[in-house]
Design an enzyme around this catalytic site. Sequence first.
Site, mmCIF file in Angstrom:
data_model
loop_
_atom_site.group_PDB
_atom_site.id
_atom_site.type_symbol
_atom_site.label_atom_id
_atom_site.label_comp_id
_atom_site.label_asym_id
_atom_site.label_seq_id
_atom_site.Cartn_x
_atom_site.Cartn_y
_atom_site.Cartn_z
ATOM 1 N N GLU A 148 0.851 -1.188 0.000
ATOM 2 C CA GLU A 148 0.000 0.000 0.000
ATOM 3 C C GLU A 148 0.891 1.243 0.000
ATOM 4 O O GLU A 148 1.859 1.310 0.762
ATOM 5 C CB GLU A 148 -0.917 0.021 1.227
ATOM 6 C CG GLU A 148 -1.971 1.110 1.131
ATOM 7 C CD GLU A 148 -2.893 1.166 2.347
ATOM 8 O OE1 GLU A 148 -4.044 1.559 2.178
ATOM 9 O OE2 GLU A 148 -2.473 0.833 3.451
ATOM 10 N N MET A 201 -0.234 -2.944 8.669
ATOM 11 C CA MET A 201 -0.856 -3.008 7.347
ATOM 12 C C MET A 201 -1.788 -4.195 7.275
ATOM 13 O O MET A 201 -1.414 -5.311 7.618
ATOM 14 C CB MET A 201 0.230 -3.112 6.269
ATOM 15 C CG MET A 201 -0.313 -3.256 4.867
ATOM 16 S SD MET A 201 -1.350 -1.830 4.405
ATOM 17 C CE MET A 201 -2.441 -2.595 3.214
ATOM 18 N N ASN A 226 -2.989 -6.339 5.235
ATOM 19 C CA ASN A 226 -2.973 -7.365 4.193
ATOM 20 C C ASN A 226 -3.920 -8.500 4.574
ATOM 21 O O ASN A 226 -3.891 -8.994 5.695
ATOM 22 C CB ASN A 226 -1.562 -7.932 4.024
ATOM 23 C CG ASN A 226 -0.500 -6.864 3.988
ATOM 24 O OD1 ASN A 226 -0.518 -5.995 3.130
ATOM 25 N ND2 ASN A 226 0.418 -6.916 4.940
ATOM 26 N N HIS A 246 -7.776 -2.558 15.054
ATOM 27 C CA HIS A 246 -7.879 -1.699 13.864
ATOM 28 C C HIS A 246 -7.629 -2.515 12.602
ATOM 29 O O HIS A 246 -8.430 -2.490 11.662
ATOM 30 C CB HIS A 246 -6.847 -0.566 13.966
ATOM 31 C CG HIS A 246 -6.820 0.364 12.795
ATOM 32 N ND1 HIS A 246 -7.320 1.637 12.851
ATOM 33 C CD2 HIS A 246 -6.343 0.203 11.525
ATOM 34 C CE1 HIS A 246 -7.163 2.232 11.679
ATOM 35 N NE2 HIS A 246 -6.564 1.367 10.856
ATOM 36 N N GLU A 247 -6.514 -3.248 12.571
ATOM 37 C CA GLU A 247 -6.166 -3.998 11.362
ATOM 38 C C GLU A 247 -7.168 -5.118 11.086
ATOM 39 O O GLU A 247 -7.475 -5.403 9.925
ATOM 40 C CB GLU A 247 -4.744 -4.558 11.476
ATOM 41 C CG GLU A 247 -3.664 -3.516 11.697
ATOM 42 C CD GLU A 247 -3.699 -2.377 10.680
ATOM 43 O OE1 GLU A 247 -4.044 -2.636 9.503
ATOM 44 O OE2 GLU A 247 -3.385 -1.235 11.052
ATOM 45 N N HIS A 297 -10.304 -4.047 9.382
ATOM 46 C CA HIS A 297 -10.098 -3.901 7.940
ATOM 47 C C HIS A 297 -10.356 -5.190 7.167
ATOM 48 O O HIS A 297 -10.583 -5.140 5.956
ATOM 49 C CB HIS A 297 -8.648 -3.499 7.666
ATOM 50 C CG HIS A 297 -8.378 -2.031 7.717
ATOM 51 N ND1 HIS A 297 -9.127 -1.099 7.048
ATOM 52 C CD2 HIS A 297 -7.386 -1.328 8.328
ATOM 53 C CE1 HIS A 297 -8.621 0.113 7.249
ATOM 54 N NE2 HIS A 297 -7.568 -0.004 8.030
#
Length: 843
Positions: A121, A255, A257, A289-290, A293
Site C-alpha cells: 500500500e 498493514m 494485508n 484496527h487492522e 479492515h
Amino acid sequence: MTQNGHLYETFQPEHYDLNIDINRAKKKIAGTSTITGNAVESTIAVHQKYLTIESVMVDNQEVTFETDDEAELVRINLPKAGKVTVMIAYEAPLTDTMMGIYPSYYELDGKRQEIIGTQFETTAARQAFPSVDEPEAKATFDLAIKFDEKPGETILANMPEIREENGIHYFDTTKRMSTYLIAFAFGDLQSKQTTTKSGVKIGVYSTKAHDINELDFPLDIAKRSIDFYEEYYETPYPLPHSWQLALPDFSAGAMENWGLVTYRESYLLFDPANASMATKQHVATTITHELAHQWFGDLVTMKWWDDLWLNESFANMMEYVAVDALEPDWHIWETFQTLEVPRALQRDAIDGVQPVHVAVEDPAEIAALFDSAIVYAKGSRMLVMVRSLIGDEALRSGLKNYFAAHQYGNATGADLWSALEEASGQNVGMIMNSWLEQPGYPVVSASVVDGQLTLSQQQFFIGEGEEQGRIWQIPLNGNYDGVPTIMAGKEIKLGDYQELRQQNGKAFRLNVGNNSHFIVKYDETLLNDLLSEMADFDAITQLQFLQDLRLLAEGQQISFAKVIPLLQQFAASHSAIVITALYRITTDLKKFVTPDSAEEQHLQAFLGQLSKGQVERLGLTKRDSDTPDDLVIRPAVISAALYAQDKTMIAQVHELFNEHQADLINLPAEIRALTIGNEIKHYNSMKLFDHLMDLYRKSSDASFKADLQVAVAETPDAKQVAKLIEDFEKPTIIKPQDLRAWFPAVLANDAGQQAAWDWIRNDWGWMQKTVGGDMEFTGFITSIANIFKTPARLQEFKDFFAPKLNTPGLTREITMDERIIAGRVALIAADQVNVNAAVQAEY
C-alpha cells in the site's frame, strides 16, 4: 493513455499466476506475472516500477511492448481485444526502501539476520510484480514463491500453503482482492497459534530475537477480535487463517494485508512482565484496527484512493468499539478523547487543511492523503458522530447489508451512507457531506444576546484563516429541552435565557459527550454558570471544557492568561483524562518562555505547585491501591515535578535509576523514560550515553527502545547531540523507520535543535532516498512545524522549503506548516506578556 488514467478502464484482470524467485544473497527478484483478463482495447498497459521487463507473451505469442518508467507503466500491443492471457517475465532489485518486497534486519546472538516481508500500500505492488495496481482491479491470485531457503525457515502468505515442490512454495488461490493487499514473508520465525469459535486459525509470528511470551497477549486479542467482529458484523471472516507478523523494519505502524497482517514490532509484541498500560492499549487497538479492515477495506474495498478515508476512519472507530467490548474495564473511549479528538481538532483548525474526502488521481499525490489527523482521527470522529446519531443497532444492520451487497467488490462513501440511511431512516449522507467535503470545523458561540440564548457557527482557525462562509450540519447534543438535533444554519435563537435556565435547572451545555466535531465558546454569563457546577460534571465534560478553552486560546479568541487561573481547580482530579488535558495546557504554556529565563522559573514553580498534591498522593512507583487512572496520572505529575526542578524528586528518581543500573529494562515501565531522561539531564557522562546507546542498539524490546530514544534525545551535551546526528544515517544503530521518532525528539531539545535542523537541511536528499517512499514522510515536515516558534526559525523554514513547494505530495504540507509556525509566532507576540504575568500571579 495518460499517467493518471485508470488502467482498469481498458484492461480488467480476473486472475494472476505469480511466480516469484527471491535471492537474498544477490539481492535480486525474478519472476513471471501471468494475467488473465478482459482487454477493452488492443493496446493495454499494466503497472511496473523499478522492474526490468524481459519479455511479454500474449496467448503464448511474443508481442511488442514499451516501458514507460516515468508513468510506471509497460504498454502492450495485443493481437486483438477481448479475453487474453498476458505473461510478463521480469527482474528487479531487492532494496532496503521498506516498500515492495524488502529485507528486515535484526540481531540474534550478536549476528545480523534478515527476514523478507512486503509492503504494497498504496502503489508498491507494482515494484513486486507487473499488475493493474489499482484498488478497483480486484482479481484472484495464485502465488508461487521460491527463495534461497535455509533449513527451518517459515514462509507465510495471504492463503495457506498447499504444497512445496522443488523448493517452490505454492499457496491456495486467494479470494477476489486488490493488489495492494497481497502479502508474503519468510525467514527464521517463531509463532503461537490458536483457533476462533468458528474455526479460523489465528497465529502471531515474530523473529526469535523476542521472548516467546511476547506473543501471548496479541494472540489472545487477535482471537477475540475475530470472534467479536464476526458477531458484530454478522458476517463470517472470509479466509481460513489470520496471521499477525511483526517485522523488524516497517515504514508504517501496521498493514491490513488480507490474512497476513504486518506490524512494527512495537505495535504487536507485548512484554507482560513490564510494559505500561498505554503500551498494552496501543497494541490492542492496533490489532483491532487492522482486523476491522479484514471486512471493511479487504472484503469490501474503496473503488479509488479518494475514498481511502472510508477504510481508515471506519477501522479507527472500530478499534475502540472492539476493545471496549473485549476489555470494558479499560474505558478505552476515554483514550479516544485524549488521543484522537485533540489530534483532529488541532490539525483541522489550520487553513489549507485537506477535507476528509479528497479528489486524487496522480499516484504521487496518493501518499499525501495519509494525513493521519484527518483521515484517521477526524474521520473516525465523523463516524462516532454518525453512530451517536443513528444508534448502534442501525449501524450494525447497515453494515451487514453493506457487506452483503459489496463483498469481494468495491464501494464508495455514498454506498455506505445509503446502507446506513436504509437501516436508520435518517439522511446520513446529507449530514456527513457537510463534514467530509469541506475542510475545518466550526466554533459554536453560545451567548445571551438581548436576553435571548443565541447560538451561531463560524469556521474556527488557529493562525490566520480566510473566512469562506462555510456552514456545517452540526449535531448539537444540547442539554436543554428545545435544542434542535441538528443546527443547519448560521444562527439559532433558543428563547429567553432566564426562563430556559429556570426550566432546566442547570447550566447550559452543548456537545454533551464530546462526540461532535466542534468546539464551544460560551460568553461570560454561561461560562461562569458552568464553572459553578464544574465539580459535579463527569470527566469527559471537564476534559472538554479544558480542551475547548485551550483551542480558543490557540486561536486567539481568548487569552491563555484567562485559562491559567482555572487550572488549579482541576489539579487534584483522579481522572486520567482530566489530568491529561490539564498538562496539555501547561505544555502549551512552555512556548511562551525561553530556556533559563526568569519567566521559565516562574512556570517551573507553577507546575511544581500544580503537581505537588498528586505527587504526594501517588508517590514515585506503583502501589497495590493504584487505579488504572493512577497509572496514567503518575508519569504526568512526576514529569511536571521534574520540569519544576524539584530537588527531592530529582534525587528520588536518580536513586531509582541506581537501583536498576544493571537492569534498566526492569525500571517501572510507566516512568522508565522519565527516569532515564532524568539521569541524562542531571547526571550525564559520555560513559552513560554510550551505555544507553549500546542498550538501544542491542535490545529487541520495542517498548524499552522507545523509552531509551525519548530519554537519550534529551541530552544537554553538544558532543552527544553530534554523535546522535551521525547515528541518524547508520541503520545498524538507528533504523530508518525510527528516524521519525528520533529527529523530532532531538529537534525539540533546545541543546539539539540547531544540529537537527542543520542535518535535515543538509541531508534532505538522503532522507528522500531512504524514507521518501514512506506514507508518513511528510511527518518530518510536520514535526518541524510543531516545534519552531520564533520569527527567525519561520524565515529559515520558508527559505528551505519554498523551492520544494511543487514537489508532488509535499505542497499542501509545506503550505500548512508555514501557517502553523506563523500562527504560533503571532500568538507568542500577542499573548506572551499577559501569559507570563498570569503564571507569576498564581503562586
